[in-house]
Every structure is written in C-alpha cells, then in structure tokens.
Design a protein around this motif. Structure first.
Motif, PDB file in Angstrom:
ATOM      1  N   UNK A  46     -16.563  92.014 -33.695  1.00 27.38           N
ATOM      2  CA  UNK A  46     -15.880  90.992 -34.486  1.00 27.38           C
ATOM      3  C   UNK A  46     -15.649  89.758 -33.622  1.00 27.38           C
ATOM      4  N   UNK A  47     -16.024  88.603 -34.156  1.00 27.53           N
ATOM      5  CA  UNK A  47     -15.784  87.329 -33.466  1.00 27.53           C
ATOM      6  C   UNK A  47     -14.596  86.671 -34.159  1.00 27.53           C
ATOM      7  N   UNK A  48     -13.529  86.430 -33.382  1.00 35.32           N
ATOM      8  CA  UNK A  48     -12.301  85.863 -33.965  1.00 35.32           C
ATOM      9  C   UNK A  48     -11.806  84.699 -33.118  1.00 35.32           C
ATOM     10  N   UNK A  49     -11.158  83.762 -33.771  1.00 33.20           N
ATOM     11  CA  UNK A  49     -10.529  82.633 -33.098  1.00 33.20           C
ATOM     12  C   UNK A  49      -9.031  82.669 -33.362  1.00 33.20           C
ATOM     13  N   UNK A  50      -8.216  82.261 -32.390  1.00 31.61           N
ATOM     14  CA  UNK A  50      -6.770  82.231 -32.639  1.00 31.61           C
ATOM     15  C   UNK A  50      -6.413  81.150 -33.668  1.00 31.61           C
ATOM     16  N   UNK A  51      -5.538  81.478 -34.589  1.00 30.67           N
ATOM     17  CA  UNK A  51      -5.146  80.553 -35.650  1.00 30.67           C
ATOM     18  C   UNK A  51      -4.512  79.299 -35.065  1.00 30.67           C
ATOM     19  N   UNK A  52      -3.695  79.452 -34.047  1.00 36.05           N
ATOM     20  CA  UNK A  52      -3.028  78.291 -33.458  1.00 36.05           C
ATOM     21  C   UNK A  52      -4.049  77.294 -32.927  1.00 36.05           C
ATOM     22  N   UNK A  53      -5.116  77.776 -32.332  1.00 36.03           N
ATOM     23  CA  UNK A  53      -6.159  76.883 -31.828  1.00 36.03           C
ATOM     24  C   UNK A  53      -6.867  76.146 -32.944  1.00 36.03           C
ATOM     25  N   UNK A  54      -7.140  76.837 -34.030  1.00 40.25           N
ATOM     26  CA  UNK A  54      -7.810  76.221 -35.170  1.00 40.25           C
ATOM     27  C   UNK A  54      -6.923  75.139 -35.788  1.00 40.25           C
ATOM     28  N   UNK A  55      -5.647  75.437 -35.962  1.00 40.46           N
ATOM     29  CA  UNK A  55      -4.719  74.470 -36.560  1.00 40.46           C
ATOM     30  C   UNK A  55      -4.536  73.268 -35.639  1.00 40.46           C
ATOM     31  N   UNK A  56      -4.401  73.523 -34.337  1.00 40.42           N
ATOM     32  CA  UNK A  56      -4.224  72.420 -33.387  1.00 40.42           C
ATOM     33  C   UNK A  56      -5.465  71.532 -33.361  1.00 40.42           C
ATOM     34  N   UNK A  57      -6.644  72.139 -33.364  1.00 40.74           N
ATOM     35  CA  UNK A  57      -7.883  71.346 -33.358  1.00 40.74           C
ATOM     36  C   UNK A  57      -7.984  70.498 -34.625  1.00 40.74           C
ATOM     37  N   UNK A  58      -7.630  71.072 -35.766  1.00 44.04           N
ATOM     38  CA  UNK A  58      -7.665  70.314 -37.021  1.00 44.04           C
ATOM     39  C   UNK A  58      -6.675  69.148 -36.979  1.00 44.04           C
ATOM     40  N   UNK A  59      -5.510  69.377 -36.400  1.00 45.39           N
ATOM     41  CA  UNK A  59      -4.521  68.307 -36.275  1.00 45.39           C
ATOM     42  C   UNK A  59      -5.011  67.184 -35.373  1.00 45.39           C
ATOM     43  N   UNK A  60      -5.661  67.554 -34.266  1.00 42.50           N
ATOM     44  CA  UNK A  60      -6.184  66.528 -33.362  1.00 42.50           C
ATOM     45  C   UNK A  60      -7.327  65.748 -33.998  1.00 42.50           C
ATOM     46  N   UNK A  61      -8.171  66.420 -34.772  1.00 42.88           N
ATOM     47  CA  UNK A  61      -9.245  65.718 -35.475  1.00 42.88           C
ATOM     48  C   UNK A  61      -8.649  64.740 -36.486  1.00 42.88           C
ATOM     49  N   UNK A  62      -7.646  65.179 -37.218  1.00 48.11           N
ATOM     50  CA  UNK A  62      -6.986  64.299 -38.181  1.00 48.11           C
ATOM     51  C   UNK A  62      -6.348  63.101 -37.502  1.00 48.11           C
ATOM     52  N   UNK A  63      -5.703  63.331 -36.359  1.00 50.74           N
ATOM     53  CA  UNK A  63      -5.091  62.230 -35.622  1.00 50.74           C
ATOM     54  C   UNK A  63      -6.166  61.268 -35.113  1.00 50.74           C
ATOM     55  N   UNK A  64      -7.293  61.799 -34.663  1.00 50.51           N
ATOM     56  CA  UNK A  64      -8.398  60.953 -34.208  1.00 50.51           C
ATOM     57  C   UNK A  64      -8.955  60.092 -35.332  1.00 50.51           C
ATOM     58  N   UNK A  65      -9.083  60.675 -36.502  1.00 50.12           N
ATOM     59  CA  UNK A  65      -9.556  59.904 -37.667  1.00 50.12           C
ATOM     60  C   UNK A  65      -8.548  58.807 -38.012  1.00 50.12           C
ATOM     61  N   UNK A  66      -7.269  59.144 -37.990  1.00 48.25           N
ATOM     62  CA  UNK A  66      -6.228  58.160 -38.259  1.00 48.25           C
ATOM     63  C   UNK A  66      -6.319  56.988 -37.278  1.00 48.25           C
TER      64      UNK A  66
END
Length: 80
Positions: A46-66
C-alpha cells in the motif's frame, strides 16, 4: 505579515487541524517471491501519504496562486 510567516502558518495550521492520518494513493499486488509465488500466492503493498502533508501542500499551492494573481494585478495597473 511577510510571506514566510504566512506559509509557516498554513503548513503548521493544516498539520495541527488534520491530525495523524494517511490517504491511500495506490494498492499494488504482485506475485510473492520464491516458491510462494510459484504456487500462486501474492503480496500486497500500500502506498500512502500523510493527510497533513497533503493538506499543507494544497494550502501552499493556493497561497502561491493567490500571490501570483496579486502580482499580475499589480503589474497590469498603470504606475502612478
């Protein structure tokens, strides 16, 4: 507030809100090694990613777009 502090707040806040969990990205089934594979047994990975990392990355992408949109708006306005 400078951009580094904002980025830190996004990643820290996202990690603390989500908690410890993971998201399964893929489940890979393959023949077992050796004699077990010969008789038809398989292993599963099973390949899994930590949820906190996914949420943080999405937040940083959103901030970068902003910040990119903000920069583009400033560039399109005539200087005074």
């Amino acid at each position: 507030m400078d951009d580094v502090k904002v980025a830190g707040a996004i990643t820290g806040g996202a990690a603390s809100l989500v908690g410890a969990g993971s998201v399964t990205i893929a489940t890979i089934t393959a023949p077992a090694p050796g004699i077990l594979g010969v008789i038809g047994l398989t292993t599963t990975t099973t390949v899994a990613l930590p949820v906190a990392g996914v949420v943080a990355a999405a937040g940083l992408v959103g901030f970068g777009i902003y910040k990119g949109v903000q920069f583009a708006k400033n560039q399109s306005q005539p200087s005074k």
